[in-house]
Design a protein around this motif. Structure first.
Motif, PDB file in Angstrom:
ATOM      1  N   GLY A  29      -0.492   8.664   1.720  1.00 56.78           N
ATOM      2  CA  GLY A  29      -1.784   8.446   2.343  1.00 56.78           C
ATOM      3  C   GLY A  29      -2.471   9.756   2.654  1.00 56.78           C
ATOM      4  O   GLY A  29      -1.963  10.837   2.349  1.00 56.78           O
ATOM      5  N   THR A  30      -3.631   9.639   3.284  1.00 57.06           N
ATOM      6  CA  THR A  30      -4.456  10.804   3.595  1.00 57.06           C
ATOM      7  C   THR A  30      -4.711  10.867   5.094  1.00 57.06           C
ATOM      8  O   THR A  30      -5.080   9.855   5.704  1.00 57.06           O
ATOM      9  CB  THR A  30      -5.804  10.724   2.851  1.00 57.06           C
ATOM     10  OG1 THR A  30      -5.550  10.621   1.445  1.00 57.06           O
ATOM     11  CG2 THR A  30      -6.650  11.957   3.118  1.00 57.06           C
TER      12      THR A  30
ATOM     13  N   ASP B  38      -2.823   4.843   0.755  1.00 56.79           N
ATOM     14  CA  ASP B  38      -3.488   4.501  -0.510  1.00 56.79           C
ATOM     15  C   ASP B  38      -3.561   2.980  -0.652  1.00 56.79           C
ATOM     16  O   ASP B  38      -2.546   2.283  -0.554  1.00 56.79           O
ATOM     17  CB  ASP B  38      -2.724   5.096  -1.689  1.00 56.79           C
ATOM     18  CG  ASP B  38      -2.702   6.620  -1.667  1.00 56.79           C
ATOM     19  OD1 ASP B  38      -3.508   7.205  -0.923  1.00 56.79           O
ATOM     20  OD2 ASP B  38      -1.872   7.211  -2.397  1.00 56.79           O
ATOM     21  N   GLY B  39      -4.768   2.479  -0.872  1.00 52.55           N
ATOM     22  CA  GLY B  39      -4.962   1.044  -1.025  1.00 52.55           C
ATOM     23  C   GLY B  39      -5.345   0.343   0.253  1.00 52.55           C
ATOM     24  O   GLY B  39      -5.653  -0.850   0.245  1.00 52.55           O
TER      25      GLY B  39
ATOM     26  N   VAL C 107       0.850  -1.195   0.000  1.00 51.95           N
ATOM     27  CA  VAL C 107       0.000   0.000   0.000  1.00 51.95           C
ATOM     28  C   VAL C 107       0.884   1.243   0.000  1.00 51.95           C
ATOM     29  O   VAL C 107       2.101   1.172   0.157  1.00 51.95           O
ATOM     30  CB  VAL C 107      -0.937   0.015   1.226  1.00 51.95           C
ATOM     31  CG1 VAL C 107      -1.883  -1.156   1.206  1.00 51.95           C
ATOM     32  CG2 VAL C 107      -0.114   0.045   2.517  1.00 51.95           C
ATOM     33  N   GLY C 108       0.196   2.392  -0.172  1.00 49.43           N
ATOM     34  CA  GLY C 108       0.916   3.668  -0.129  1.00 49.43           C
ATOM     35  C   GLY C 108       1.873   3.832  -1.293  1.00 49.43           C
ATOM     36  O   GLY C 108       1.598   3.377  -2.399  1.00 49.43           O
TER      37      GLY C 108
ATOM     38  N   TRP D 208       3.437  11.820   2.879  1.00 51.24           N
ATOM     39  CA  TRP D 208       4.350  10.795   2.359  1.00 51.24           C
ATOM     40  C   TRP D 208       5.319  10.397   3.465  1.00 51.24           C
ATOM     41  O   TRP D 208       5.704  11.231   4.292  1.00 51.24           O
ATOM     42  CB  TRP D 208       5.144  11.335   1.161  1.00 51.24           C
ATOM     43  CG  TRP D 208       4.315  11.495  -0.082  1.00 51.24           C
ATOM     44  CD1 TRP D 208       3.369  12.447  -0.320  1.00 51.24           C
ATOM     45  CD2 TRP D 208       4.359  10.672  -1.241  1.00 51.24           C
ATOM     46  NE1 TRP D 208       2.816  12.278  -1.559  1.00 51.24           N
ATOM     47  CE2 TRP D 208       3.401  11.194  -2.161  1.00 51.24           C
ATOM     48  CE3 TRP D 208       5.108   9.558  -1.613  1.00 51.24           C
ATOM     49  CZ2 TRP D 208       3.182  10.633  -3.401  1.00 51.24           C
ATOM     50  CZ3 TRP D 208       4.888   8.991  -2.859  1.00 51.24           C
ATOM     51  CH2 TRP D 208       3.932   9.527  -3.749  1.00 51.24           C
TER      52      TRP D 208
ATOM     53  N   ARG E 238      -2.612  15.301   2.313  1.00 48.90           N
ATOM     54  CA  ARG E 238      -1.868  14.187   1.733  1.00 48.90           C
ATOM     55  C   ARG E 238      -0.457  14.180   2.316  1.00 48.90           C
ATOM     56  O   ARG E 238       0.208  15.218   2.383  1.00 48.90           O
ATOM     57  CB  ARG E 238      -1.805  14.332   0.212  1.00 48.90           C
ATOM     58  CG  ARG E 238      -3.145  14.211  -0.477  1.00 48.90           C
ATOM     59  CD  ARG E 238      -3.592  12.772  -0.591  1.00 48.90           C
ATOM     60  NE  ARG E 238      -2.672  12.010  -1.456  1.00 48.90           N
ATOM     61  CZ  ARG E 238      -2.668  10.681  -1.515  1.00 48.90           C
ATOM     62  NH1 ARG E 238      -3.471   9.961  -0.759  1.00 48.90           N
ATOM     63  NH2 ARG E 238      -1.846  10.074  -2.342  1.00 48.90           N
TER      64      ARG E 238
END
Length: 299
Positions: free
Chosen positions: A75-76, A104-105, A71-72, A129, A127
């Protein structure tokens, strides 16, 4: 140790060499992937991706499928809390945010630190990272923190250009170099405009005469400025529209020689010129306008 409630003693539970425990296959896989610079979750029988991974689906209690999903890495932020005074045990030595980050995911949120710089730089929906450590060991701290996505940059801008003065402006600036203000009188409406121009903005006809005006005038309106300006005598300073004696249109200039809070409409002022030897074809020949001490005029 005696106390109001009776005897008490401090008890310390400590493992000086560290407490070693096994991770199990699910968490072990998660930490091993972190060591490799990847973030993985595990899929449940219902198709949800859990991050960080768990051995059982918290919604049903069923064992997870054993399918690992990368994932990623971005992300949020879903929720956050600002830490204004970090403690020694915190991951950062400067103010930061604890945040729930949905990568993400993923279908669940991971708790981690966000190095936002200030609380105004983070909100639900920001958002972020991961910021990876150079040396990774298979621990959640292999991600030192998350940082907001880059959305703006600062670009130095400097443009050099040369203005060519037109005929009317040349006449006006030559007058300012001599220490006088040159205006123009319209042959139609009779109004006197300063700075000098070649045609009347109201009638549209050529200016009939050049007029030399005195360097005294009256403040019609003004603004108090609190940001530094290299031309200003001090901060706060005043910029004002000044109606020169004999003119019908005010011109803008700085006001000095008086505290900003004492400037008022109707105040009589006079131009303060730089020494004649320092003058050029520039409005910088006028330092500012200062009060004359005369009684105020009705506007």
């Amino acid at each position: 140790m005696p106390s109001e409630g009776g005897l008490s003693a401090e008890h310390v539970l400590e493992f000086p060499g560290g407490y070693t425990r096994t991770t199990g296959p699910v968490i072990g896989r998660f930490l091993t992937e972190l060591r490799g610079g990847r973030i993985v979750g595990v899929r449940t029988a219902g198709g949800r991706v859990l991050v960080p991974p768990l051995e059982y689906d918290p919604a049903t209690g069923d064992a997870v499928t054993g399918e690992y999903v990368e994932v990623g890495p971005a992300g949020t932020v879903r929720a956050w809390a600002w830490v204004a005074e970090p403690r020694p045990s915190h991951p950062l030595d400067r103010p930061f945010a604890w945040a729930l980050i949905e990568l993400d995911g993923a279908d669940t949120a991971l708790v981690h630190a966000v190095d936002a710089g200030n609380p105004k730089a983070i909100t639900a929906g920001t958002r972020v990272w991961p910021v990876w450590r150079g040396q990774r060991t298979g621990h959640i701290t292999d991600i030192s923190c998350f940082a907001p996505e880059v959305t703006t940059i600062v670009s130095p801008v400097r443009t050099v250009y040369r203005l060519q003065a037109g005929g009317a402006l040349q006449v006006f600036l030559e007058g300012v170099r001599r220490g006088v203000f040159v205006g123009g009188r319209c042959g139609g409406c009779g109004k006197v405009y300063v700075p000098y121009r070649l045609s009347c903005p109201e009638c549209g006809i050529p200016m009939a005469d050049q007029v030399e005006l005195p360097d005294t005038g009256t403040i019609t309106t003004f603004a108090i400025n609190n940001l530094p300006d290299p031309r200003a005598p001090e901060v706060p300073f005043v910029s004002a529209y000044i109606l020169l004696d004999g003119s019908d249109v005010p011109m803008i200039s700085l006001v000095g020689g008086v505290p900003a809070h004492e400037v008022r409409q109707g105040m009589r002022v006079r131009a303060e010129w730089v020494p004649e030897s320092e003058r050029t074809l520039s409005m910088a020949n006028i330092r500012w306008f200062a009060p004359t001490g005369e009684p105020d005029l009705e506007l």
